[in-house]
Design a protein around this motif. Sequence first.
Motif, PDB file in Angstrom:
ATOM      1  N   GLY A 150       0.825  -1.207   0.000  1.00  0.00           N
ATOM      2  CA  GLY A 150       0.000   0.000   0.000  1.00  0.00           C
ATOM      3  C   GLY A 150       0.851   1.246   0.000  1.00  0.00           C
ATOM      4  N   SER A 151       0.292   2.329   0.532  1.00  0.00           N
ATOM      5  CA  SER A 151       0.974   3.613   0.653  1.00  0.00           C
ATOM      6  C   SER A 151       1.447   4.104  -0.722  1.00  0.00           C
ATOM      7  CB  SER A 151       2.133   3.485   1.658  1.00  0.00           C
ATOM      8  OG  SER A 151       2.699   4.736   1.931  1.00  0.00           O
ATOM      9  N   ALA A 152       2.616   4.736  -0.761  1.00  0.00           N
ATOM     10  CA  ALA A 152       3.093   5.336  -2.012  1.00  0.00           C
ATOM     11  C   ALA A 152       3.271   4.295  -3.110  1.00  0.00           C
ATOM     12  CB  ALA A 152       4.401   6.077  -1.761  1.00  0.00           C
ATOM     13  N   GLY A 202      -3.380   1.297   7.736  1.00  0.00           N
ATOM     14  CA  GLY A 202      -3.254   2.755   7.656  1.00  0.00           C
ATOM     15  C   GLY A 202      -2.559   3.195   6.394  1.00  0.00           C
ATOM     16  N   ASN A 203      -2.427   2.280   5.455  1.00  0.00           N
ATOM     17  CA  ASN A 203      -1.665   2.580   4.245  1.00  0.00           C
ATOM     18  C   ASN A 203      -2.446   2.348   2.958  1.00  0.00           C
ATOM     19  OD1 ASN A 203       1.163   3.407   5.018  1.00  0.00           O
ATOM     20  ND2 ASN A 203       0.920   1.590   6.300  1.00  0.00           N
ATOM     21  N   MET A 204      -3.774   2.222   3.086  1.00  0.00           N
ATOM     22  CA  MET A 204      -4.675   2.234   1.916  1.00  0.00           C
ATOM     23  C   MET A 204      -5.811   3.176   2.282  1.00  0.00           C
ATOM     24  SD  MET A 204      -3.543   0.456  -0.522  1.00  0.00           S
ATOM     25  CE  MET A 204      -4.866   0.293  -1.701  1.00  0.00           C
ATOM     26  N   GLY A 258       7.610   2.081  15.360  1.00  0.00           N
ATOM     27  CA  GLY A 258       8.360   3.163  14.711  1.00  0.00           C
ATOM     28  C   GLY A 258       7.655   4.466  15.034  1.00  0.00           C
ATOM     29  N   LYS A 259       7.741   5.409  14.156  1.00  0.00           N
ATOM     30  CA  LYS A 259       6.983   6.670  14.228  1.00  0.00           C
ATOM     31  C   LYS A 259       6.900   7.267  15.639  1.00  0.00           C
ATOM     32  CE  LYS A 259       4.549   5.680   9.921  1.00  0.00           C
ATOM     33  NZ  LYS A 259       4.784   6.575   8.823  1.00  0.00           N
ATOM     34  N   ILE A 260       5.790   7.086  16.365  1.00  0.00           N
ATOM     35  CA  ILE A 260       5.558   7.800  17.626  1.00  0.00           C
ATOM     36  C   ILE A 260       6.673   7.544  18.648  1.00  0.00           C
ATOM     37  CG2 ILE A 260       4.040   7.890  19.682  1.00  0.00           C
ATOM     38  CD1 ILE A 260       1.655   7.640  17.768  1.00  0.00           C
ATOM     39  N   PHE A 387      -4.293   6.920  -0.319  1.00  0.00           N
ATOM     40  CA  PHE A 387      -3.796   5.723   0.362  1.00  0.00           C
ATOM     41  C   PHE A 387      -2.931   6.035   1.588  1.00  0.00           C
ATOM     42  CE2 PHE A 387      -4.206   3.969  -4.155  1.00  0.00           C
ATOM     43  CZ  PHE A 387      -5.536   3.631  -3.955  1.00  0.00           C
ATOM     44  N   GLU A 388      -3.228   7.137   2.242  1.00  0.00           N
ATOM     45  CA  GLU A 388      -2.586   7.445   3.518  1.00  0.00           C
ATOM     46  C   GLU A 388      -3.695   7.748   4.520  1.00  0.00           C
ATOM     47  OE1 GLU A 388       0.607   7.058   3.886  1.00  0.00           O
ATOM     48  OE2 GLU A 388       1.301   7.090   1.799  1.00  0.00           O
ATOM     49  N   SER A 389      -3.289   7.818   5.790  1.00  0.00           N
ATOM     50  CA  SER A 389      -4.254   8.081   6.850  1.00  0.00           C
ATOM     51  C   SER A 389      -4.223   9.556   7.252  1.00  0.00           C
ATOM     52  CB  SER A 389      -3.884   7.199   8.041  1.00  0.00           C
ATOM     53  OG  SER A 389      -4.578   7.611   9.191  1.00  0.00           O
TER      54      SER A 389
HETATM   55  N1  LIG Z   1       2.337   5.553   4.996  1.00  0.00           N
HETATM   56  C1  LIG Z   1       3.633   5.571   4.479  1.00  0.00           C
HETATM   57  C2  LIG Z   1       4.477   6.422   5.277  1.00  0.00           C
HETATM   58  O1  LIG Z   1       4.051   6.914   6.261  1.00  0.00           O
HETATM   59  C3  LIG Z   1       5.853   6.651   4.885  1.00  0.00           C
HETATM   60  C4  LIG Z   1       6.047   8.048   4.499  1.00  0.00           C
HETATM   61  C5  LIG Z   1       6.782   8.082   3.215  1.00  0.00           C
HETATM   62  O2  LIG Z   1       6.745   7.077   2.507  1.00  0.00           O
HETATM   63  O3  LIG Z   1       7.386   9.104   2.914  1.00  0.00           O
END
Ligand SMILES: NCC(=O)CCC(=O)O
Length: 416
Positions: A150-152, A202-204, A258-260, A387-389
């Motif tokens: 998903g995502s990018a 969280g990526n679609m 990760g992230k938080i 496709f992002e949250s």
């Molecule tokens: N949902 C994917 C990401 O949060 C990564 C951010 C990115 O690819 O720049």
Amino acid sequence: MSSELWKEALRYFPGGVNSPVRAAVKPYPFYVSQGKGAYIYTEDGNSLIDYVLGYGPLILGHANEYVKEKVIEQIEKGWLFGIPSRVEIELARKISLHMPSIEKIRFVNSGTEATMNAIRLARGYTKRDKILKFNGNYHGAHDYALVDAGSAASEFGVPNSEGIPQEVLKTVIVCEYNDLQCVEKKLKNEDVAAVIVEPVMGNMGVIPPEKDFLKGLREITSTYNTLLIFDEVITGFRLSMGGGQEYFGVSADLTTLGKIIGGGFPIGAFGGKREIMDMLTPSGKVFNAGTFNANPISMTAGLATLEVMERENVIEKTTYVAEKVTEELERIKYPHVINRVKNMFQIFFGVEKVSNATEARRAKKEVYLKFQVNLMKNGVYFPPSQFESVFTSLAHYDDNVISDTVLAIKKSSELS
Ligand SMILES: NCC(=O)CCC(=O)O
Ligand SMILES: Cc1ncc(COP(=O)(O)O)c(C=O)c1O
């Protein structure tokens, strides 16, 4: 000016950017000069209420004062040693307090590294090669994750990246999210080391698990001695302090974070059962290492962030903001569906239900993008990709921020 910076960026960077989703902003990316609280400020002199928040890490908002002070204190003491320091223990203690399934942990530098290493560890532990993932789940940008990603990867039409060896692809099995029958069948017929899953996709956009999906995964994986990996890079310390596992009452064998937990600095981590984690070097024979692993700046920022979260009931406050914003989104006349779990959500136009990646891909992306561009014109920044949250932060828990957002949505809703 953003337009001039963009022209120059195209000379230096493939596609003009250093991570693809940043190029999804239309007509060209704006350049950010500063962020404070709920707001970002652009090189063109505009301010925007930011609902992207660095793609999730900034649950306290931009440049939180407490986190800033702690990081500056640490910078005064030095920022990299390649030697253990106290703060890594403090952060580990806090994480395992909130996430009891994490008995031992290894800190790395990105969610990508976290899932890559968790998968390797699962293979080492089970002595099996295959893994099972879900269509549209995104686990970072390494070879084993870029299959139906998903995502990018989906936004830019490459859910299956070029450059990945066939031998690798043969080891990755894909099922549709929320399809337990598929998982049962695959685990029965093949030797699978691990099932890796986002507890909430969280990526679609955002896609919640159906009732009993995660419990079902727990049961099936246990039956076949397959490890269950929860990829909580987004959901960890977002859905609850104990992540998706606490929220849904399902415990994982391994968890990726990760992230938080890095408070906005580079971070990744994977952890879980002691007997599995002890297979990692130097106590075991599954290798992981890293110059920047557990670097004191990310550790300090993460610890400070979790301290504020404990003190200030951040999850409920950010959820309140998400409720208010989605209430207004509901009023949009164009047919749509909104998926929200606590403080993360997304809107899909022209569809009635989105419960997996295939359904998410049917949504009218062009309508979402029109809405996103309208919102930007009215001072609100939603993710530039369907496709992002959408995320909320503690800094959004403010009457003015909420009412300005509501007004911007009203002004942006002409979509036909
Ligand atoms: N949902 C994917 C990401 O949060 C990564 C951010 C990115 O690819 O720049
Ligand atoms: C669920 C999930 N796993 C892994 C990753 C990869 O994290 P990173 O971008 O830090 O490599 C992401 C990133 O967006 C994610 O959302």
